[in-house]
Design a protein around this motif. Structure first.
Motif, PDB file in Angstrom:
ATOM      1  N   GLY A 203       5.575  25.730  20.727  1.00 28.99           N
ATOM      2  CA  GLY A 203       6.856  25.218  21.204  1.00 28.99           C
ATOM      3  C   GLY A 203       8.021  25.417  20.253  1.00 28.99           C
ATOM      4  O   GLY A 203       9.146  25.036  20.555  1.00 28.99           O
ATOM      5  N   SER A 204       7.766  26.044  19.107  1.00 28.07           N
ATOM      6  CA  SER A 204       8.845  26.280  18.138  1.00 28.07           C
ATOM      7  C   SER A 204       9.866  27.260  18.698  1.00 28.07           C
ATOM      8  O   SER A 204       9.539  28.157  19.467  1.00 28.07           O
ATOM      9  CB  SER A 204       8.252  26.852  16.846  1.00 28.07           C
ATOM     10  OG  SER A 204       9.288  27.217  15.960  1.00 28.07           O
ATOM     11  N   GLU A 205      11.115  27.079  18.295  1.00 27.72           N
ATOM     12  CA  GLU A 205      12.179  27.997  18.683  1.00 27.72           C
ATOM     13  C   GLU A 205      12.459  29.019  17.573  1.00 27.72           C
ATOM     14  O   GLU A 205      13.361  29.828  17.693  1.00 27.72           O
ATOM     15  CB  GLU A 205      13.445  27.218  19.026  1.00 27.72           C
ATOM     16  CG  GLU A 205      13.275  26.362  20.256  1.00 27.72           C
ATOM     17  CD  GLU A 205      14.502  25.549  20.607  1.00 27.72           C
ATOM     18  OE1 GLU A 205      15.526  25.654  19.892  1.00 27.72           O
ATOM     19  OE2 GLU A 205      14.445  24.806  21.590  1.00 27.72           O
ATOM     20  N   ASP A 206      11.672  28.972  16.501  1.00 25.39           N
ATOM     21  CA  ASP A 206      11.842  29.864  15.350  1.00 25.39           C
ATOM     22  C   ASP A 206      11.004  31.120  15.561  1.00 25.39           C
ATOM     23  O   ASP A 206       9.881  31.232  15.087  1.00 25.39           O
ATOM     24  CB  ASP A 206      11.439  29.145  14.065  1.00 25.39           C
ATOM     25  CG  ASP A 206      11.706  29.973  12.820  1.00 25.39           C
ATOM     26  OD1 ASP A 206      12.452  30.977  12.909  1.00 25.39           O
ATOM     27  OD2 ASP A 206      11.160  29.619  11.756  1.00 25.39           O
ATOM     28  N   LEU A 207      11.559  32.074  16.316  1.00 25.21           N
ATOM     29  CA  LEU A 207      10.835  33.289  16.671  1.00 25.21           C
ATOM     30  C   LEU A 207      11.383  34.489  15.914  1.00 25.21           C
ATOM     31  O   LEU A 207      12.566  34.559  15.615  1.00 25.21           O
ATOM     32  CB  LEU A 207      10.948  33.552  18.170  1.00 25.21           C
ATOM     33  CG  LEU A 207      10.534  32.419  19.101  1.00 25.21           C
ATOM     34  CD1 LEU A 207      10.706  32.851  20.548  1.00 25.21           C
ATOM     35  CD2 LEU A 207       9.111  31.984  18.838  1.00 25.21           C
ATOM     36  N   HIS A 208      10.492  35.437  15.640  1.00 26.58           N
ATOM     37  CA  HIS A 208      10.890  36.708  15.040  1.00 26.58           C
ATOM     38  C   HIS A 208      10.903  37.744  16.154  1.00 26.58           C
ATOM     39  O   HIS A 208       9.862  38.121  16.686  1.00 26.58           O
ATOM     40  CB  HIS A 208       9.919  37.131  13.944  1.00 26.58           C
ATOM     41  CG  HIS A 208      10.187  38.518  13.441  1.00 26.58           C
ATOM     42  ND1 HIS A 208      11.220  38.789  12.591  1.00 26.58           N
ATOM     43  CD2 HIS A 208       9.589  39.694  13.713  1.00 26.58           C
ATOM     44  CE1 HIS A 208      11.231  40.092  12.342  1.00 26.58           C
ATOM     45  NE2 HIS A 208      10.253  40.660  13.020  1.00 26.58           N
ATOM     46  N   ILE A 209      12.119  38.181  16.540  1.00 28.28           N
ATOM     47  CA  ILE A 209      12.284  39.189  17.578  1.00 28.28           C
ATOM     48  C   ILE A 209      13.011  40.367  16.938  1.00 28.28           C
ATOM     49  O   ILE A 209      14.198  40.266  16.631  1.00 28.28           O
ATOM     50  CB  ILE A 209      13.079  38.648  18.782  1.00 28.28           C
ATOM     51  CG1 ILE A 209      12.383  37.419  19.357  1.00 28.28           C
ATOM     52  CG2 ILE A 209      13.254  39.736  19.837  1.00 28.28           C
ATOM     53  CD1 ILE A 209      13.155  36.713  20.452  1.00 28.28           C
TER      54      ILE A 209
END
Length: 68
Positions: free
Chosen positions: A11-17
């Motif tokens: 559920g984290s919003e800290d994504l590596h895109i």
């Protein structure tokens, strides 16, 4: 690229895109390191969603003008 907003695992919003580079680069969560897909699939999904959004706007406008 705003389609993927949260990690499906934690559920984290800290994504590596990745913004640039190879299309098959992995998208992953910085919090739990879950691999969430790849850049190529995300780009394809965004394009499909944009087309669907355009279709919905056209349909709404036709409805408002009485030309459905």
């Amino acid at each position: 690229m705003a389609i993927l907003e949260k990690c499906t695992e934690c559920g984290s919003e800290d994504l590596h895109i990745p913004e640039e580079g190879e299309k098959d680069q992995s998208i992953y969560c910085n919090a739990c390191n879950a691999v969430l897909g790849n850049r190529e699939k995300l780009i394809k999904k965004e394009k499909e969603d944009e087309g669907e959004g355009d279709h919905q706007v056209e349909k709404l406008l036709r409805g408002l003008s009485g030309k459905e």
